[in-house]
Design an enzyme around this catalytic site. Structure first.
Site, PDB file in Angstrom:
ATOM      1  N   ASN A   1     -80.023  70.277  25.862  1.00 28.22           N
ATOM      2  CA  ASN A   1     -81.400  70.749  25.803  1.00 28.22           C
ATOM      3  C   ASN A   1     -82.112  70.099  24.628  1.00 28.22           C
ATOM      4  OD1 ASN A   1     -81.499  72.679  28.006  1.00 28.22           O
ATOM      5  ND2 ASN A   1     -80.195  74.029  26.769  1.00 28.22           N
TER       6      ASN A   1
ATOM      7  N   HIS B   1     -83.620  74.863  35.806  1.00 28.67           N
ATOM      8  CA  HIS B   1     -84.065  73.476  35.616  1.00 28.67           C
ATOM      9  C   HIS B   1     -84.683  72.898  36.893  1.00 28.67           C
ATOM     10  CE1 HIS B   1     -82.145  73.168  31.633  1.00 28.67           C
ATOM     11  NE2 HIS B   1     -81.155  73.866  32.166  1.00 28.67           N
TER      12      HIS B   1
END
Length: 484
Positions: free
Chosen positions: A128, A55
């Site tokens: 997510n 990320h």
């Protein structure tokens, strides 16, 4: 370094099982004495500086969460206690596998990390834009992410690594089918749903716990990018999604998401046909329908990207009274790994930074460490218990980590005893129309270019088991015949 044919720990001791973490029973929580799990996750968190190991590329904004429905029967958390109540939030979107300079339009899940600045402390939900994940057990997380990164010899992305792992890990097939579908490349961050993905929990005033799944439905509608357009943007504007989010908020086109939960009682969980804590699977919305909670709106851009977005630190260990976790093996690993990653990446005092600090009063006995930005507790006592009546004391209230009954002998239980890897991706495939199926097959085939035939054969054998049409269409597109 002398290489061993046997897999060992850093101390040289052989590792008997590198596939399953130690749990209290087959569905029980993960045990901290699993030194292999802890060593893998701790080492993984320290593999790269200074960017996040996963990320790394992200964008974020500030906003507010507003309650629209009463869920007090599920939770006594104060942020839910009044319809119309607003709580400040910070939401960071991200791609998973790429570096900080990578393209926003890569085919990759999008991180959807929410921080609620509640009156009882910060509450983080890390999720997510997909309701499932590739693996069930956090002991496999470093292995999986390594396949999404670069080959240690060539320093190039290698489809063989990715498909080799997936062909040995059929639990990934559900997420793989989503990733290579038309929703695999969202058109920016505003036009996609979000999910807590994991099973979390809520606790009400009577101490009753309910398992929950968090869903965030975009009010902007779903928009996705054609792979060719995504590739063009990767070269012409790799910050496409970051720019879109920032400019929309500057124009005061504030994006919103409706917030829902699915709920499951503890009794339902004990008798449910599938493991409700398996993050590779979804809960049926027919059996467990969505319940409205509220909505959040993003309405303020960060003033400084590094101070607020790069230094933002999320961790599912940040829970508040009335909320909690679950025995989800992936979530339990993240409870350790995320906070540990922030201590390494940002520093031991990362929670003192303005973007991470609670907006409510707080006090503890933590002292010293690099980058201590406040008075370091002044002359107050730094131990507990103590005799100073002005020193902070424990509340003796119900803990956010709700006590659970543990049962089962401690051991490493094979998470692949549940071999139903195929029914949920099959159901998803059947929901697709002809055009969506064709795009899915085309996207998968493109990702398989250059992959060794033995890996392809192993992978295609799984797709046939999902649906014969699915597997055979993919084999034809790749240009090989599936061996009997």
């Amino acid at each position: 370094m002398s290489m061993s044919k046997n897999l060992t720990g850093a101390n040289g001791a052989p590792i008997a099982d590198n596939q399953n973490s130690r749990t209290a029973g087959p569905r029980g929580p993960v045990l901290l004495d699993d030194f292999n799990l802890v060593e893998k996750l701790a080492h993984f968190n320290r593999e790269n500086i200074p960017e996040r190991r996963v990320h790394a590329k992200g964008a974020a904004a500030h906003g507010t969460f507003t309650v629209t429905k009463d869920i007090s029967k599920y939770s006594f958390a104060k942020l839910f206690d009044t319809i119309g109540k607003q709580t400040p939030v910070f939401l960071r979107f991200s791609t998973v596998g790429g570096e900080r300079g990578s393209a926003d339009t890569a085919r990759d899940p999008r991180g959807f990390a929410l921080k609620f600045y509640t009156e009882e402390g910060n509450w983080d939900i890390v999720g997510n834009n997909t309701p499932v994940f590739f693996i069930r057990d956090s002991i496999k997380f470093p292995d999986f992410i390594h396949t999404q990164k670069r080959d240690p010899k060539s320093n190039l992305k290698d489809a063989n690594m990715m498909w080799d792992f997936w062909s040995h890990s059929p639990e990934a097939l559900h997420q793989v089918t989503i990733l290579f579908s038309d929703r695999g490349i969202p058109d920016g961050f505003r036009f996609m749903h979000g999910y807590g993905s994991h099973t979390y929990s809520l606790i009400n005033k009577d101490g009753v716990r309910t398992w929950v799944k968090w869903h965030y439905r975009t009010q902007q509608g779903i928009k996705n990018l054609d792979p060719a357009k995504a590739g063009e943007l990767a070269g012409s504007n790799p910050d496409y999604a970051t720019e879109d989010l920032f400019n929309a908020i500057e124009r005061k086109e504030f994006p919103r998401w409706n917030v829902y939960i699915q709920v499951m009682t503890e009794e339902q969980a004990r008798t449910y046909k599938e493991n409700p804590f398996d993050v590779t699977k979804v809960w049926s919305q027919k059996e467990f329908p969505l319940h409205e909670v509220g909505y959040f709106e993003l309405n303020r851009n960060p003033e400084n990207y590094f101070a607020e977005v790069e230094q933002a630190a999320f961790a599912p260990s940040n829970v508040v009274p009335g909320t909690g976790l679950s025995p989800d093996k992936m979530l339990q690993g993240r409870v350790f790994a995320y906070a540990d990653a922030q201590r390494y990446r940002v520093g031991t005092n990362y929670q003192l930074l303005p973007i991470n600090a609670p907006k409510c009063p707080y006090a503890n006995h933590q002292r010293d460490g690099a980058m201590r930005l406040d008075s370091n507790g002044g002359g107050s006592l730094n131990y507990d218990p103590n005799s100073n009546t002005d020193s902070p004391k424990q509340t003796n209230q119900r803990e956010p980590l709700f006590p659970s009954d543990l049962s089962g002998a401690a051991g490493q239980y094979d998470h692949r005893t549940d071999e139903d890897y195929y029914s949920q991706p099959a159901a998803l495939y059947k929901l697709m129309n002809k055009e969506q199926k064709e795009l899915l097959i085309s996207n998968l085939a493109a990702s398989m270019q250059g992959v060794k035939e033995d890996i392809l054969q192993r992978a295609l054998a799984h797709f046939v088991k999902i649906d014969p049409e699915y597997g055979q269409s993919l084999a034809a597109k790749v240009g090989i015949k599936i061996k009997a």
